[in-house]
Scaffold this motif. Sequence first.
Motif, short mmCIF file in Angstrom:
data_model
loop_
_atom_site.label_atom_id
_atom_site.label_comp_id
_atom_site.label_asym_id
_atom_site.label_seq_id
_atom_site.Cartn_x
_atom_site.Cartn_y
_atom_site.Cartn_z
N LEU A 30 0.85 -1.19 0.00
CA LEU A 30 0.00 0.00 0.00
C LEU A 30 0.88 1.24 0.00
CD1 LEU A 30 -2.76 -0.98 2.57
CD2 LEU A 30 -2.87 -1.03 0.09
N ARG A 31 0.49 2.19 -0.77
CA ARG A 31 1.23 3.44 -0.87
C ARG A 31 0.99 4.26 0.39
NH1 ARG A 31 -0.46 8.53 -3.06
NH2 ARG A 31 -2.51 7.70 -3.51
N GLN A 32 2.02 4.86 0.90
CA GLN A 32 1.90 5.74 2.06
C GLN A 32 1.26 7.05 1.63
OE1 GLN A 32 2.56 5.59 5.33
NE2 GLN A 32 3.12 3.44 5.21
N LEU A 33 0.28 7.48 2.38
CA LEU A 33 -0.35 8.76 2.08
C LEU A 33 0.48 9.89 2.68
CD1 LEU A 33 -4.04 7.83 2.81
CD2 LEU A 33 -2.98 8.15 0.57
N PRO A 34 0.45 11.04 2.03
CA PRO A 34 1.21 12.16 2.60
C PRO A 34 0.58 12.61 3.92
CG PRO A 34 -0.08 12.85 0.68
CD PRO A 34 -0.21 11.37 0.79
N PRO A 35 1.37 13.16 4.80
CA PRO A 35 0.85 13.58 6.11
C PRO A 35 -0.31 14.57 6.02
CG PRO A 35 3.24 13.75 6.06
CD PRO A 35 2.80 13.39 4.67
N GLU A 36 -0.33 15.41 4.98
CA GLU A 36 -1.42 16.38 4.87
C GLU A 36 -2.76 15.72 4.56
OE1 GLU A 36 0.89 16.47 0.94
OE2 GLU A 36 1.44 16.54 3.04
N ALA A 37 -2.77 14.45 4.18
CA ALA A 37 -4.02 13.73 3.91
C ALA A 37 -4.69 13.27 5.21
CB ALA A 37 -3.76 12.53 3.02
N ARG A 38 -3.94 13.12 6.27
CA ARG A 38 -4.49 12.57 7.52
C ARG A 38 -5.68 13.35 8.08
NH1 ARG A 38 1.24 10.73 10.01
NH2 ARG A 38 1.45 8.91 8.68
N PRO A 39 -5.64 14.69 8.15
CA PRO A 39 -6.81 15.39 8.70
C PRO A 39 -8.05 15.21 7.82
CG PRO A 39 -5.05 16.96 8.17
CD PRO A 39 -4.54 15.59 7.90
N HIS A 40 -7.86 15.08 6.52
CA HIS A 40 -8.99 14.90 5.62
C HIS A 40 -9.61 13.51 5.80
CE1 HIS A 40 -7.96 18.66 3.71
NE2 HIS A 40 -6.72 18.23 3.58
N ALA A 84 -9.45 11.76 8.59
CA ALA A 84 -10.11 11.80 9.90
C ALA A 84 -11.46 12.50 9.80
CB ALA A 84 -9.22 12.50 10.93
N ALA A 85 -11.53 13.59 9.04
CA ALA A 85 -12.79 14.31 8.87
C ALA A 85 -13.81 13.43 8.15
CB ALA A 85 -12.56 15.61 8.10
N ALA A 86 -13.37 12.70 7.13
CA ALA A 86 -14.28 11.81 6.41
C ALA A 86 -14.79 10.72 7.34
CB ALA A 86 -13.56 11.20 5.21
N GLY A 87 -13.95 10.22 8.22
CA GLY A 87 -14.37 9.21 9.19
C GLY A 87 -15.43 9.75 10.14
#
Length: 77
Positions: A6-16, A18-21
């Motif tokens: 699995l490709r690692q997502l960039p750190p800036e994707a994490r808040p998005h 979390a918000a989607a969750g």
Amino acid sequence: MVIRRLRQLPPEARPHIAAAGRVLAEATARMNSMSPREIAEAAYTPGGPSLEQLEKLAEARLMGRPIRNAPAVAEVA
């Protein structure tokens, strides 16, 4: 069998993510508080499945049955 990493997502994707969750959790909680008829009425759009079909799908979901086994699903297409 080929196993892909699995490709690692960039750190800036994490808040998005979390918000989607949170949005998904809130929508699921709201739907869990509704009756099958209320779910059907909220999901209904003209030209789509009938209220009765949507209500059967909602009943199947609330009872934990796989939706693909709910009656009248084949007629929706």
